[in-house]
Motif scaffolding. Structure first.
Motif, PDB file in Angstrom:
ATOM      1  N   ALA A   1       0.831  -1.362   0.047  1.00 53.89           N
ATOM      2  CA  ALA A   1       0.004  -0.049  -0.001  1.00 53.89           C
ATOM      3  C   ALA A   1       0.995   1.242   0.136  1.00 53.89           C
ATOM      4  O   ALA A   1       2.011   1.016   0.509  1.00 53.89           O
ATOM      5  CB  ALA A   1      -0.934   0.111   1.307  1.00 53.89           C
ATOM      6  N   ALA A   2       0.313   2.534  -0.300  1.00 51.09           N
ATOM      7  CA  ALA A   2       0.991   3.487  -0.434  1.00 51.09           C
ATOM      8  C   ALA A   2       1.334   3.849   0.952  1.00 51.09           C
ATOM      9  O   ALA A   2       2.293   4.736   1.493  1.00 51.09           O
ATOM     10  CB  ALA A   2       0.400   4.762  -1.199  1.00 51.09           C
ATOM     11  N   ALA A   3       0.473   3.490   1.982  1.00 51.16           N
ATOM     12  CA  ALA A   3       0.420   3.978   3.288  1.00 51.16           C
ATOM     13  C   ALA A   3       1.833   3.255   3.965  1.00 51.16           C
ATOM     14  O   ALA A   3       2.343   3.931   4.767  1.00 51.16           O
ATOM     15  CB  ALA A   3      -0.809   3.369   4.147  1.00 51.16           C
ATOM     16  N   LEU A   4       2.234   2.167   3.549  1.00 49.42           N
ATOM     17  CA  LEU A   4       3.424   1.457   3.829  1.00 49.42           C
ATOM     18  C   LEU A   4       4.651   2.421   3.504  1.00 49.42           C
ATOM     19  O   LEU A   4       5.581   2.578   4.331  1.00 49.42           O
ATOM     20  CB  LEU A   4       3.590   0.154   3.273  1.00 49.42           C
ATOM     21  N   ILE A   5       4.805   3.034   2.352  1.00 50.99           N
ATOM     22  CA  ILE A   5       5.832   3.835   1.909  1.00 50.99           C
ATOM     23  C   ILE A   5       5.659   4.987   2.824  1.00 50.99           C
ATOM     24  O   ILE A   5       7.142   5.465   3.088  1.00 50.99           O
ATOM     25  CB  ILE A   5       5.642   3.967   0.602  1.00 50.99           C
ATOM     26  N   VAL A   6       4.610   5.780   3.044  1.00 55.40           N
ATOM     27  CA  VAL A   6       4.769   6.845   3.746  1.00 55.40           C
ATOM     28  C   VAL A   6       5.207   6.372   5.494  1.00 55.40           C
ATOM     29  O   VAL A   6       6.045   7.398   5.972  1.00 55.40           O
ATOM     30  CB  VAL A   6       3.252   7.460   4.036  1.00 55.40           C
ATOM     31  N   LEU A   7       4.565   5.414   5.821  1.00 52.96           N
ATOM     32  CA  LEU A   7       5.063   4.974   7.207  1.00 52.96           C
ATOM     33  C   LEU A   7       6.663   4.982   7.236  1.00 52.96           C
ATOM     34  O   LEU A   7       7.337   5.215   8.164  1.00 52.96           O
ATOM     35  CB  LEU A   7       4.337   3.682   7.685  1.00 52.96           C
ATOM     36  N   GLU A   8       7.114   4.397   6.351  1.00 50.74           N
ATOM     37  CA  GLU A   8       8.636   4.055   6.050  1.00 50.74           C
ATOM     38  C   GLU A   8       9.233   5.379   6.014  1.00 50.74           C
ATOM     39  O   GLU A   8      10.239   5.353   6.414  1.00 50.74           O
ATOM     40  CB  GLU A   8       9.019   2.963   5.034  1.00 50.74           C
ATOM     41  N   LEU A   9       8.655   6.360   5.331  1.00 50.12           N
ATOM     42  CA  LEU A   9       9.141   7.485   5.094  1.00 50.12           C
ATOM     43  C   LEU A   9       9.269   8.213   6.761  1.00 50.12           C
ATOM     44  O   LEU A   9      10.503   8.877   7.040  1.00 50.12           O
ATOM     45  CB  LEU A   9       8.589   8.628   4.370  1.00 50.12           C
ATOM     46  N   MET A  10       8.197   7.961   7.478  1.00 53.46           N
ATOM     47  CA  MET A  10       8.345   8.752   8.723  1.00 53.46           C
ATOM     48  C   MET A  10       9.289   8.081   9.654  1.00 53.46           C
ATOM     49  O   MET A  10      10.195   8.713  10.405  1.00 53.46           O
ATOM     50  CB  MET A  10       6.958   8.423   9.428  1.00 53.46           C
ATOM     51  N   GLN A  11       9.558   6.680   9.567  1.00 50.08           N
ATOM     52  CA  GLN A  11      10.359   5.812  10.345  1.00 50.08           C
ATOM     53  C   GLN A  11      11.750   6.507  10.047  1.00 50.08           C
ATOM     54  O   GLN A  11      12.448   6.511  10.998  1.00 50.08           O
ATOM     55  CB  GLN A  11      10.122   4.388  10.105  1.00 50.08           C
ATOM     56  N   GLU A  12      11.945   6.735   8.656  1.00 44.35           N
ATOM     57  CA  GLU A  12      13.385   7.017   8.188  1.00 44.35           C
ATOM     58  C   GLU A  12      13.721   8.556   9.045  1.00 44.35           C
ATOM     59  O   GLU A  12      14.907   8.776   9.156  1.00 44.35           O
ATOM     60  CB  GLU A  12      13.269   7.081   6.723  1.00 44.35           C
ATOM     61  N   ALA A  13      12.580   9.193   9.183  1.00 43.47           N
ATOM     62  CA  ALA A  13      12.876  10.646   9.861  1.00 43.47           C
ATOM     63  C   ALA A  13      12.663  10.443  11.105  1.00 43.47           C
ATOM     64  O   ALA A  13      12.745  11.491  11.814  1.00 43.47           O
ATOM     65  CB  ALA A  13      11.493  11.344   9.064  1.00 43.47           C
TER      66      ALA A  13
ATOM     67  N   ALA B   1       5.543 -10.083   5.248  1.00 44.53           N
ATOM     68  CA  ALA B   1       5.919  -9.940   6.372  1.00 44.53           C
ATOM     69  C   ALA B   1       6.049  -8.148   6.653  1.00 44.53           C
ATOM     70  O   ALA B   1       5.860  -7.727   7.609  1.00 44.53           O
ATOM     71  CB  ALA B   1       7.269 -10.661   6.568  1.00 44.53           C
ATOM     72  N   ARG B   2       6.409  -7.663   5.483  1.00 40.43           N
ATOM     73  CA  ARG B   2       6.693  -5.894   5.609  1.00 40.43           C
ATOM     74  C   ARG B   2       5.475  -5.565   6.050  1.00 40.43           C
ATOM     75  O   ARG B   2       5.640  -4.501   6.873  1.00 40.43           O
ATOM     76  CB  ARG B   2       7.212  -5.725   4.156  1.00 40.43           C
ATOM     77  N   VAL B   3       4.323  -5.909   5.523  1.00 43.27           N
ATOM     78  CA  VAL B   3       2.957  -5.123   5.859  1.00 43.27           C
ATOM     79  C   VAL B   3       2.532  -5.439   7.187  1.00 43.27           C
ATOM     80  O   VAL B   3       2.014  -4.609   7.713  1.00 43.27           O
ATOM     81  CB  VAL B   3       2.110  -5.212   4.590  1.00 43.27           C
ATOM     82  N   LEU B   4       2.888  -6.725   7.407  1.00 49.49           N
ATOM     83  CA  LEU B   4       2.317  -6.949   8.851  1.00 49.49           C
ATOM     84  C   LEU B   4       3.259  -6.649   9.923  1.00 49.49           C
ATOM     85  O   LEU B   4       2.818  -6.058  10.928  1.00 49.49           O
ATOM     86  CB  LEU B   4       2.161  -8.809   8.878  1.00 49.49           C
ATOM     87  N   ALA B   5       4.660  -6.450   9.626  1.00 46.52           N
ATOM     88  CA  ALA B   5       5.445  -5.582  10.538  1.00 46.52           C
ATOM     89  C   ALA B   5       5.154  -4.086  10.682  1.00 46.52           C
ATOM     90  O   ALA B   5       4.959  -3.550  11.686  1.00 46.52           O
ATOM     91  CB  ALA B   5       6.816  -5.706  10.043  1.00 46.52           C
TER      92      ALA B   5
END
Ligand code: MN
Length: 326
Positions: free
Chosen positions: A132-144, A174-178
């Motif tokens: 999902a696009a939501a996953l990419i945005v979450l990962e941007l937040m985590q990266e920040a 696994a990535r989306v469940l994590a």
């Protein structure tokens, strides 16, 4: 890491002053709505000016999300100073009539997970392996280094839920469940969000589901299921629009079915939803009809009556199944 250079530039732009405008695709779904609102809320939390605008109204089944009220009713007339973030949008034209205006933005950032994304942005973060696009945005937040606030976690969780069909589709990994686990730690309530998304329906939607299910037809050696949704069914069920999540997926539940088709009458044209179990790439079939999507879930619009569209779609599927040698 995928697109490290583009990622770094996007992070830098997100730290800049903005102003930001988040936009997603026409006929917005849970990922488009949840991710757009989450991204804007994150930026506002960082003290930036960030608005959300969507080209079509939010469907009734997503109005449980409180922040949908913050979606702008109209676009600014001038975006030449604005950073436009397009999320979940494979092509800028999917933003509808607004795309001409959006092209004049100071900068366009493209954050998406659709195969066939046209890389239309000045900066592009397209990860087709993300559920999902939501996953990419979450990962941007985590990266920040940011943990999403509970409201943002809930919005992103809605995006994950919607695009994975409640963590049931083939893109569930696994990535989306994590990511989901992290969002729950940050305050998303899985049971409540699932109930809101999948279990709070007006009776008319269930009546409509009954009519659609009753229209089931199995063709091509029972490898293809067809279902129909007509204006007459909407009238009989007493609803104006269908808001059931996953309506096109019912045909795919049938044992032996490789491709499930839902044909929906919509103001003189036919909307085609295609689903597969992953073996047949229905995004390629949709592409031959001028549409697109993912390998297991795609769609197209056929400018014809439902009967004519049925023949057009079946012929495209027959070709695909023939060449897949199934
Ligand atoms: Mn999506």
């Amino acid at each position: 890491m995928l697109g490290a250079d583009q990622r770094a530039k996007i992070q830098k732009t997100l730290r800049s002053d903005g102003p930001f405008l988040v936009v997603s695709h026409r006929r917005p779904d849970g990922d488009a709505i949840g991710t757009s609102l989450a991204l804007a809320a994150w930026l506002r939390g960082e003290g930036k000016e960030a608005a959300v605008w969507l080209p079509d109204p939010v469907p009734a089944n997503y109005r449980f999300i409180r922040s949908v009220r913050q979606i702008a009713g109209s676009l600014p007339s001038d975006v030449s100073d604005t950073v436009v973030l397009l999320v979940d949008c494979p092509d800028i034209d999917r933003a509808g009539d607004a795309s001409a205006l959006l092209r004049k933005a100071r900068m366009i950032i493209n954050i998406d997970h659709h195969r066939g994304n046209t890389q239309f942005g000045d900066l592009n973060l397209v990860d087709t392996t993300a559920a999902a696009a939501a996953l990419i945005v979450l990962e941007l937040m985590q990266e920040a280094g940011v943990d999403p606030a509970p409201e943002i976690a809930s919005l992103l969780y809605v995006g994950l839920l919607a695009d994975t069909g409640g963590f049931r589709y083939g893109n569930t990994d696994a990535r989306v469940l994590a990511a989901a686990s992290h969002l729950v730690e940050c305050g998303a309530d899985p049971a409540e969000l699932s109930r809101n998304l999948f279990g709070e329906l007006p009776a008319g939607q269930i009546r409509l589901l009954g009519l659609v299910l009753s229209s089931l037809e199995l063709v091509l050696d029972e490898r293809v299921s067809l279902m129909y949704l007509t204006d007459e069914m909407r009238t009989r069920a007493g609803v104006c629009e269908e808001t059931l999540e996953g309506l096109p997926s019912y045909g795919r539940m049938i044992r032996g079915v490789a491709v499930a088709v839902l044909l929906r009458e919509d103001c003189g044209v036919t909307r085609v939803n295609l689903r597969s179990k992953g073996v047949v790439n229905v995004s390629a079939i949709a592409a031959t009809l001028g549409g697109g999507g993912h390998a297991a879930a795609s769609g197209a619009t056929v400018d014809a009556t439902i009967d004519v569209a049925r023949e057009v779609v079946l012929s495209a599927i027959r070709d695909a199944l023939g060449s897949a040698n199934l």
